[in-house]
Design a protein around this motif. Structure first.
Motif, PDB file in Angstrom:
ATOM      1  N   LEU A 166       0.568  -0.831   0.375  1.00 14.88           N
ATOM      2  CA  LEU A 166       0.145   0.145   0.034  1.00 14.88           C
ATOM      3  C   LEU A 166       0.727   1.452  -0.054  1.00 14.88           C
ATOM      4  O   LEU A 166       1.916   1.614   1.060  1.00 14.88           O
ATOM      5  CB  LEU A 166      -1.316   0.150   0.928  1.00 14.88           C
ATOM      6  CG  LEU A 166      -1.810   0.878   1.195  1.00 14.88           C
ATOM      7  CD1 LEU A 166      -2.748   0.886   2.070  1.00 14.88           C
ATOM      8  CD2 LEU A 166      -1.202   2.202   2.579  1.00 14.88           C
ATOM      9  N   VAL A 167       0.577   2.110  -1.219  1.00 18.32           N
ATOM     10  CA  VAL A 167       2.064   3.445  -0.642  1.00 18.32           C
ATOM     11  C   VAL A 167       0.750   4.653  -0.797  1.00 18.32           C
ATOM     12  O   VAL A 167      -0.489   4.524  -1.552  1.00 18.32           O
ATOM     13  CB  VAL A 167       1.800   3.925  -1.996  1.00 18.32           C
ATOM     14  CG1 VAL A 167       2.943   4.963  -2.489  1.00 18.32           C
ATOM     15  CG2 VAL A 167       2.872   2.683  -2.773  1.00 18.32           C
ATOM     16  N   GLY A 168       0.560   5.487   0.941  1.00 16.79           N
ATOM     17  CA  GLY A 168      -0.112   6.489   0.633  1.00 16.79           C
ATOM     18  C   GLY A 168       0.608   7.525   1.322  1.00 16.79           C
ATOM     19  O   GLY A 168       1.328   7.378   1.451  1.00 16.79           O
TER      20      GLY A 168
ATOM     21  N   VAL B 106       3.197  -3.639   8.937  1.00 15.44           N
ATOM     22  CA  VAL B 106       2.510  -2.956   9.714  1.00 15.44           C
ATOM     23  C   VAL B 106       1.510  -3.876  10.249  1.00 15.44           C
ATOM     24  O   VAL B 106       0.969  -4.214   8.824  1.00 15.44           O
ATOM     25  CB  VAL B 106       2.226  -1.886   9.539  1.00 15.44           C
ATOM     26  CG1 VAL B 106       1.845  -0.843  10.167  1.00 15.44           C
ATOM     27  CG2 VAL B 106       3.995  -0.522   8.765  1.00 15.44           C
ATOM     28  N   VAL B 107       0.876  -3.877  11.464  1.00 12.99           N
ATOM     29  CA  VAL B 107       0.379  -4.433  11.735  1.00 12.99           C
ATOM     30  C   VAL B 107      -1.449  -3.370  11.371  1.00 12.99           C
ATOM     31  O   VAL B 107      -1.309  -2.264  12.317  1.00 12.99           O
ATOM     32  CB  VAL B 107       0.303  -4.840  12.849  1.00 12.99           C
ATOM     33  CG1 VAL B 107      -1.247  -5.835  13.975  1.00 12.99           C
ATOM     34  CG2 VAL B 107       1.087  -6.392  13.375  1.00 12.99           C
ATOM     35  N   ARG B 108      -2.336  -3.799  11.196  1.00 12.48           N
ATOM     36  CA  ARG B 108      -3.320  -2.481  10.842  1.00 12.48           C
ATOM     37  C   ARG B 108      -4.665  -3.584  11.870  1.00 12.48           C
ATOM     38  O   ARG B 108      -4.917  -4.728  11.045  1.00 12.48           O
ATOM     39  CB  ARG B 108      -4.072  -2.263   9.802  1.00 12.48           C
ATOM     40  CG  ARG B 108      -2.703  -1.582   8.932  1.00 12.48           C
ATOM     41  CD  ARG B 108      -2.614   0.045  10.039  1.00 12.48           C
ATOM     42  NE  ARG B 108      -1.145   1.170   9.381  1.00 12.48           N
ATOM     43  CZ  ARG B 108      -0.978   1.632   9.840  1.00 12.48           C
ATOM     44  NH1 ARG B 108      -0.973   2.437  11.088  1.00 12.48           N
ATOM     45  NH2 ARG B 108       0.061   2.944   9.374  1.00 12.48           N
ATOM     46  N   ALA B 109      -5.616  -2.964  11.998  1.00 10.00           N
ATOM     47  CA  ALA B 109      -7.184  -3.468  12.178  1.00 10.00           C
ATOM     48  C   ALA B 109      -7.494  -3.713  10.561  1.00 10.00           C
ATOM     49  O   ALA B 109      -7.573  -3.368   8.876  1.00 10.00           O
ATOM     50  CB  ALA B 109      -8.245  -2.434  12.806  1.00 10.00           C
ATOM     51  N   GLN B 137      -6.227   3.856   8.030  1.00 11.39           N
ATOM     52  CA  GLN B 137      -5.378   3.726   8.574  1.00 11.39           C
ATOM     53  C   GLN B 137      -3.828   4.528   8.878  1.00 11.39           C
ATOM     54  O   GLN B 137      -3.592   5.102   9.812  1.00 11.39           O
ATOM     55  CB  GLN B 137      -5.131   2.211   9.853  1.00 11.39           C
ATOM     56  CG  GLN B 137      -6.563   2.087  10.264  1.00 11.39           C
ATOM     57  CD  GLN B 137      -6.447  -0.266  10.715  1.00 11.39           C
ATOM     58  OE1 GLN B 137      -6.408   0.327  11.475  1.00 11.39           O
ATOM     59  NE2 GLN B 137      -6.900  -0.397   9.616  1.00 11.39           N
ATOM     60  N   HIS B 138      -3.281   3.808   8.197  1.00 15.01           N
ATOM     61  CA  HIS B 138      -2.736   4.872   7.265  1.00 15.01           C
ATOM     62  C   HIS B 138      -2.557   6.178   7.370  1.00 15.01           C
ATOM     63  O   HIS B 138      -1.645   7.135   7.819  1.00 15.01           O
ATOM     64  CB  HIS B 138      -1.821   4.283   6.056  1.00 15.01           C
ATOM     65  CG  HIS B 138      -0.230   4.447   5.533  1.00 15.01           C
ATOM     66  ND1 HIS B 138       0.428   4.027   5.287  1.00 15.01           N
ATOM     67  CD2 HIS B 138      -0.493   6.193   4.881  1.00 15.01           C
ATOM     68  CE1 HIS B 138       1.593   4.491   4.471  1.00 15.01           C
ATOM     69  NE2 HIS B 138       0.814   6.256   4.997  1.00 15.01           N
TER      70      HIS B 138
END
Lengths: 168, 165
Positions: A166-168, B106-109, B137-138
């Motif tokens: 993911l690139v954000g 990265v851990v995310r919901a 979230q990011h």
């Protein structure tokens, strides 16, 4: 590329990198791990010094701690990362040939290994082998499913997951 | 309209906490037009937060609709957003326009509900899952001065998978 191997103890990285820093050597990317009681280092360094001079720079520390050091001139640049698009997670009862079997299947599918990490766990009489591989495969993970089917049939658990960064 | 410059770490401004949007006026509209254009000028980029373009207000834009085969809410403009519910966790790889040439896990919901205002100040609520939930979230982290670098997990954590039910 500096390669360092020796019996693990606290302070190896601190001692080596301090000697390099004091010698004006710039550190690049590194991979370090404790493997079977040894500490192993692969370290990109940038310096005007020749490989032998690097060896001399860290020689005293290496000698004092029985570290084996190897320096090779390499063609290498930073900022040339290849993004992985697939992860292969493998585990099973340890036996000879797991890595060869899995990676031959991957190579046949055109998979390029970018990162491989493996460990042996379990007990001494019933060891298990666990391996994670990140890499890039042209055309996505479907080709890998086909390529690894024979490996699965041989009793090794194989999980194939696409990596969609993911690139954000 | 203009494509805005993106701040790049280690620029300390990326660590600033952004303030709430209070007036939904013409100035905001003008910013949003540039903000939208900036996101869509970045190939492969699925989200942007206002502080990334040097505007320290709580605004994020997420648009994962270009990714095939995933659930999404289309173009999500989130002003003063708050995550009201989160569920599950998964490891995923992230990168960032503000952190070139580095990606990490990265851990995310995996499922969230997010409440936010739109360009007119109207409160809306969205349910997001998977890739879209990760993107939200990011981006929301940026509003609190956090980058994905602040949440990196080790390779060993790759074996932490989705929560089993």
């Amino acid at each position: 590329m500096l390669t360092v191997v020796g019996q693990d103890r606290p302070g190896i990285v601190a001692g080596l990198t301090d000697a390099l820093y004091r010698g004006g050597v710039n550190l690049g990317e590194a991979s370090m791990a404790r493997l079977g009681g040894n500490f192993t280092i692969m370290l990109m360094v940038e310096s005007d010094a020749a490989a032998e001079d690097l060896q001399r720079l860290i020689g005293p520390f290496a000698a004092a701690h029985s570290l084996r050091v190897h320096a090779d001139p390499i063609e290498g640049r930073l900022h040339e990362h290849v993004e992985p698009n697939a992860r292969i997670a493998v585990h099973g009862a340890d036996r000879p040939g797991i890595v060869a079997q899995v990676t031959q299947a991957l190579a046949a599918a055109g998979f390029n290994i970018l990162d491989l990490d493996s460990g042996v766990g379990g007990t001494a009489d019933r060891p298990i082998y666990v391996m994670t591989i990140d890499g890039h495969v042209p055309g996505g993970t479907e080709a890998l499913e086909r390529a690894l089917a024979p490996v699965r049939r041989s009793g090794i658990e194989v999980r194939i997951e696409p990596i969609d960064t993911l690139v954000g | 309209m203009a494509v805005l410059d993106v701040l790049v770490y280690p620029d300390v401004r990326l660590k600033k906490v952004s303030i709430a949007v209070t007036s939904f006026d013409e100035a905001l509209r003008r910013f949003l037009a540039d903000f939208d254009e900036t996101l869509h000028a970045m190939p492969g980029c699925v989200g942007l937060a206002a502080p990334q373009v040097n505007y320290f207000h709580r605004i994020a834009l997420v648009d994962v609709s270009g990714k095939p085969g995933i659930p999404h809410n289309g173009r999500l403009l989130l002003i003063n957003p708050e995550i009201t519910e989160r569920e599950g966790e998964a490891v995923g790889r992230e990168g960032c326009l503000s952190v070139p040439d580095y990606t990490g896990n990265v851990v995310r919901a995996t499922r969230i509900r997010v409440r936010a205002q739109d360009a007119d100040g109207i409160y809306r609520e969205y349910a997001c899952e998977g890739y879209e939930a990760r993107a939200v979230q990011h981006e929301l982290d940026h509003l609190d001065g956090l980058l994905f670098l602040d949440r990196l997990v080790s390779r060993r954590d790759l074996f932490r998978r989705k929560v089993y039910r």
